[in-house]
Design an enzyme around this catalytic site. Structure first.
Site, short mmCIF file in Angstrom:
data_model
loop_
_atom_site.label_atom_id
_atom_site.label_comp_id
_atom_site.label_asym_id
_atom_site.label_seq_id
_atom_site.Cartn_x
_atom_site.Cartn_y
_atom_site.Cartn_z
N MET A 262 -5.54 28.00 5.57
CA MET A 262 -4.76 29.08 6.15
C MET A 262 -4.72 30.27 5.20
O MET A 262 -5.08 30.17 4.03
CB MET A 262 -3.32 28.62 6.44
CG MET A 262 -3.20 27.51 7.47
SD MET A 262 -1.50 27.13 7.87
CE MET A 262 -1.04 28.59 8.79
N CYS A 263 -4.26 31.40 5.70
CA CYS A 263 -4.13 32.59 4.88
C CYS A 263 -3.04 32.39 3.82
O CYS A 263 -2.16 31.55 3.97
CB CYS A 263 -3.77 33.79 5.75
SG CYS A 263 -4.98 34.15 7.04
N GLU A 264 -3.14 33.18 2.77
CA GLU A 264 -2.16 33.11 1.68
C GLU A 264 -1.50 34.47 1.52
O GLU A 264 -2.16 35.51 1.54
CB GLU A 264 -2.86 32.71 0.37
CG GLU A 264 -3.71 31.47 0.45
CD GLU A 264 -2.91 30.20 0.68
OE1 GLU A 264 -1.70 30.19 0.36
OE2 GLU A 264 -3.49 29.22 1.16
#
Length: 283
Positions: free
Chosen positions: A1-3
């Protein structure tokens, strides 16, 4: 997932290890290798750096760690593409002008159906790319636009109320962790994200605050931020804790406002009416 990563400090600070840690997750330690970006505030404007490539091996990231601008407010994002091609237009954070200020937005999560579920005034703010995150930002600015007609920062309570109601709409679509800043304050909304157990559940964001005593040493590095430690207050918000120090998870639906390294107020929109105040965090 994005951070996601955000910094708020009472005195200008420089991102070093925090940016490197986030970058390592963008291609080496994690799956987020489709782009990265960071926005550094200077007054009402921002210096924006983005690349549609892995952050972990970016020469620009290495440059910013040593030569990046000192700032009191920064937002960074590492992308794992789920909607839209890998391109600069789809790389976060996104920046728009409203009320004489640069507004910055970064989001983690998927929002299927946002095109129909959350109306966007496309005449007022058009998306450049194809991501659901940028559509969410455009829709948010449309909701906030009437508050900024006079050109000065609206009362914090009014901004929190709009943000809390909007965040509730996003959570109905999917994970809605986001960071938003308007040059006056930083707002962080936690929801849920894919955990190590394979389930999507809270926490989606973590927060940490540090208050340095006035008689401390001249400078220090903590969680990848070079700060003056003589009375400086610093708040970090990140998708995952960046250090072994105590970080506090945000509950799903929890919204906090931060200014100059201090957590001002917050609202848990899953258990209280929009805009309801809660006690300040002690992280």
């Amino acid at each position: 997932m994005c951070e996601l990563l955000a910094l708020s400090s009472s005195r200008p600070a420089r991102l070093t290890f925090s940016l490197h840690t986030l970058a390592a997750r963008g291609g080496l330690l994690g799956r987020s290798h489709d782009g990265w970006g960071v926005a550094f505030y200077e007054g009402r404007d921002v210096a924006l750096f983005r690349e549609p490539r892995p952050a972990a091996d970016s020469a620009l990231v290495n440059f910013l760690q040593t030569q990046g601008p000192a700032t009191g407010l920064a937002i960074s994002h590492i992308r794992h593409a789920t909607r839209g091609e890998v391109s600069l237009a789809n790389t976060q954070p996104f920046v728009r002008l409203l009320g004489g200020r640069s507004h910055v937005f970064a989001h983690n999560g998927d929002l299927p159906g946002i095109d129909c579920a959350v109306p966007v005034d496309r005449a007022a703010s058009r998306a450049v790319g194809q991501t659901d995150s940028e559509l969410a930002f455009c829709a948010l600015l449309a909701r906030l636009s009437t508050l900024w007609l006079e050109g000065r920062a609206p009362p914090l309570e009014r901004r929190l109320s709009v943000l809390a109601a909007f965040a509730a709409e996003l959570r109905a679509l999917g994970p809605a962790n986001f960071l938003y800043a308007d040059g006056d304050a930083l707002f962080a909304h936690g929801d849920r994200r894919l955990q190590h157990n394979g389930r999507s559940e809270p926490p989606g964001l973590w927060i940490r605050q540090r208050n340095c005593p006035p008689d401390a040493a001249a400078s220090d590095q903590d969680a990848g931020v070079v700060v003056h430690t003589d009375g400086t207050s610093v708040v970090w918000v990140a998708s995952v804790p960046l250090t072994d120090d105590p970080w506090q998870p945000l509950a799903s639906g929890e919204l906090v406002a931060i200014r100059d390294g201090r957590i001002l107020t917050g609202d848990s929109t899953t258990s209280a009416p929009a805009g309801a105040a809660r006690a300040d965090h002690a992280v």
